[in-house]
Design a protein around this motif. Structure first.
Motif, PDB file in Angstrom:
ATOM      1  N   GLU A 206       0.829  -1.207   0.000  1.00 24.40           N
ATOM      2  CA  GLU A 206       0.000   0.000   0.000  1.00 24.40           C
ATOM      3  C   GLU A 206       0.865   1.260   0.000  1.00 24.40           C
ATOM      4  O   GLU A 206       0.604   2.206  -0.769  1.00 24.40           O
ATOM      5  CB  GLU A 206      -0.924  -0.021   1.214  1.00 24.40           C
ATOM      6  CG  GLU A 206      -1.925   1.116   1.256  1.00 24.40           C
ATOM      7  CD  GLU A 206      -2.883   0.965   2.429  1.00 24.40           C
ATOM      8  OE1 GLU A 206      -4.092   0.936   2.192  1.00 24.40           O
ATOM      9  OE2 GLU A 206      -2.397   0.867   3.592  1.00 24.40           O
ATOM     10  N   ARG A 207       1.891   1.304   0.845  1.00 22.69           N
ATOM     11  CA  ARG A 207       2.755   2.483   0.920  1.00 22.69           C
ATOM     12  C   ARG A 207       3.458   2.749  -0.401  1.00 22.69           C
ATOM     13  O   ARG A 207       3.649   3.903  -0.800  1.00 22.69           O
ATOM     14  CB  ARG A 207       3.801   2.307   2.028  1.00 22.69           C
ATOM     15  CG  ARG A 207       3.275   2.486   3.429  1.00 22.69           C
ATOM     16  CD  ARG A 207       4.403   2.695   4.421  1.00 22.69           C
ATOM     17  NE  ARG A 207       5.348   1.588   4.454  1.00 22.69           N
ATOM     18  CZ  ARG A 207       5.236   0.546   5.272  1.00 22.69           C
ATOM     19  NH1 ARG A 207       4.207   0.454   6.111  1.00 22.69           N
ATOM     20  NH2 ARG A 207       6.143  -0.419   5.263  1.00 22.69           N
ATOM     21  N   GLU A 208       3.860   1.670  -1.082  1.00 21.03           N
ATOM     22  CA  GLU A 208       4.568   1.824  -2.349  1.00 21.03           C
ATOM     23  C   GLU A 208       3.629   2.075  -3.526  1.00 21.03           C
ATOM     24  O   GLU A 208       4.097   2.319  -4.640  1.00 21.03           O
ATOM     25  CB  GLU A 208       5.420   0.582  -2.628  1.00 21.03           C
ATOM     26  CG  GLU A 208       6.543   0.364  -1.633  1.00 21.03           C
ATOM     27  CD  GLU A 208       7.569   1.487  -1.677  1.00 21.03           C
ATOM     28  OE1 GLU A 208       7.849   1.993  -2.784  1.00 21.03           O
ATOM     29  OE2 GLU A 208       8.078   1.858  -0.605  1.00 21.03           O
ATOM     30  N   GLY A 209       2.336   1.998  -3.289  1.00 24.62           N
ATOM     31  CA  GLY A 209       1.373   2.219  -4.366  1.00 24.62           C
ATOM     32  C   GLY A 209       1.398   1.143  -5.430  1.00 24.62           C
ATOM     33  O   GLY A 209       1.044   1.402  -6.586  1.00 24.62           O
ATOM     34  N   LEU A 210       1.786  -0.071  -5.043  1.00 26.25           N
ATOM     35  CA  LEU A 210       1.867  -1.164  -6.017  1.00 26.25           C
ATOM     36  C   LEU A 210       0.507  -1.816  -6.219  1.00 26.25           C
ATOM     37  O   LEU A 210      -0.295  -1.921  -5.288  1.00 26.25           O
ATOM     38  CB  LEU A 210       2.872  -2.210  -5.554  1.00 26.25           C
ATOM     39  CG  LEU A 210       4.317  -1.714  -5.412  1.00 26.25           C
ATOM     40  CD1 LEU A 210       5.219  -2.857  -4.958  1.00 26.25           C
ATOM     41  CD2 LEU A 210       4.827  -1.141  -6.733  1.00 26.25           C
TER      42      LEU A 210
END
Length: 422
Positions: A206-210
């Motif tokens: 989620e943090r990496e926007g993957l």
């Protein structure tokens, strides 16, 4: 009706007004063994011809839209390896080099033929130094390494992307309720998987926007309580996109049992292998059609995968594990010649005609037949029918307003395609 005339006998009728799941596709795994045979035991012409046949849609191409790779070694590898062999929580020696010789080039070549190909990645074990056994064989992931292992999987996703291989779906462990004694494996209960997904891997993605989606379980039909245990955890449930299933124990209806409890979660069928134990063509073809091509999809699967795309004449290469498994095709390691097996023909009934993005729709099916129906993105209709009985079957096939007569021999299947009604 048949062009407006009522049908009084047995009929398979597709109902576009009852839409169900949207399909990702059908296919099989690019294991280390498969990739080695394709890259090292075939000529360039043989390799290109086979990959076009498997992943292309021109001519007789199977049109595979879905595949699976292993993160590190499985039993169908040339050796047992991880992507971080040195004990180091910073993972400074992490490298996908073992996958860059055969696996990644094979997937890239498949993507060049079918740019819509979706790729799932699955580890068979964490690096041995993270586990209770100190080995990739047997054991469990130590809780103090949960964070490090999440970093390991994130590094894989990034490195594979740099090599031109996407990770559309990931499961955190192949067959987590099994500890094989001769090849990589790792037992991982539902509580631990839920903690790892909900507190480690999910938040990182989620943090990496993957866009990589997490699939839980990746094991047999006989333990639906396992994925239910993970989905019952609110933190894990937030990050679990769906549940993956294998065929080696239990019944395919388990897929629907879990889906009914969590209807917002996808269903995927991700592994089954043919082998010498099911050598009879008729029996294994009918079983595959009934349980995977029709049954898995009837029980909510958006994607259906066989295990190895290819093995050689000696059921390998493999490093432990199954010594008599069969690939979708057999590649002669001496000549590169290809033999197409039962599973090739079964999967072709679906993969050649059902396009990625097709919507499964309801079909009415008379007794003695099994059928599943789809509407492709271009509006064309597809109905796959299995007659698994010992008698010839006569029936009508179509949709409300028009149908055509059909005859299907015993223990056989057929795929019927027609255009969108005007």
């Amino acid at each position: 009706m048949r062009d407006g005339v009522s049908v009084s006998g047995p009929a398979i009728i597709l109902d576009p007004n009852q839409p169900l799941q949207t399909m990702v596709g059908f296919g099989a795994a690019v294991t280390d063994a498969t990739a080695y045979l394709v890259q090292a035991r075939m000529s360039e012409a043989q390799r290109q011809a086979l990959l076009r046949e498997l992943f292309g849609r021109e001519g007789e191409g199977l049109g595979f839209d879905f595949t699976r790779v292993t993160i590190g070694a499985s039993d169908f590898s040339l050796s047992h390896y991880s992507l971080a062999e040195t004990p180091d929580p910073t993972l400074s020696t992490f490298s996908t080099a073992p996958m860059e010789t055969y696996v990644f080039p094979t997937v890239r070549q498949a993507l060049a033929i079918n740019p819509d190909l979706k790729v799932m990645a699955t580890p068979w074990s964490a690096p041995g130094w993270m586990k209770t056994t100190g080995s990739m064989i047997q054991g469990q992931l130590k809780p103090e390494h949960y964070s490090t292992y999440a970093d390991y999987l994130m590094l894989y996703i990034a490195a594979a992307a740099d090599e031109g291989v996407p990770t559309d779906y990931i499961s955190i462990q192949n067959e987590p309720d099994f500890e094989p004694d001769s090849y990589p494996g790792m037992r991982w209960g539902a509580e631990g998987r839920a903690r790892f997904i909900g507190r480690e891997l999910g938040p990182r993605l989620e943090r990496e926007g993957l866009r990589t989606k997490i699939l839980d379980w990746d094991h047999n039909w006989d333990q639906p309580e396992q994925p239910l245990g993970v989905l019952n955890d609110p933190m894990a449930r937030r990050y679990v996109s769906g549940v993956a299933w294998h065929c080696y124990a239990g019944d395919v209806v388990a897929q629907t049992q879990v889906h009914d409890a969590y209807p917002d979660k996808d269903v995927f069928f991700t592994e089954c292998s043919g082998g010498a134990w099911a050598a009879d063509f008729k029996d294994s073809f009918v079983w595959t059609m009934k349980n995977l091509i029709v049954g898995a999809v009837q029980n909510q699967a958006r994607g259906v995968l066989m295990w190895n795309i290819a093995l050689d004449e000696n059921h390998g290469p493999h490093a432990g594990g199954c010594s008599d498994c069969r690939g979708v095709v057999t590649i002669d390691s001496r000549t590169g010649a290809v033999e197409r097996n039962q599973e090739y023909y079964a999967f072709g009934h679906a993969s050649r005609f059902v396009r990625q993005g097709a919507r499964r729709v309801a079909v009415t099916t008379p007794s003695g037949l099994d059928a599943v129906g789809f509407i492709n993105p271009d509006g064309s209709r597809v109905v796959i029918v299995l007659n698994g009985t010992d008698s010839e079957a006569a029936f009508e096939v179509g949709e409300f307003g028009r149908s055509s007569p059909a005859i299907l021999p015993s223990n056989s299947a057929a795929t019927y395609v027609w255009s969108r009604p005007r």
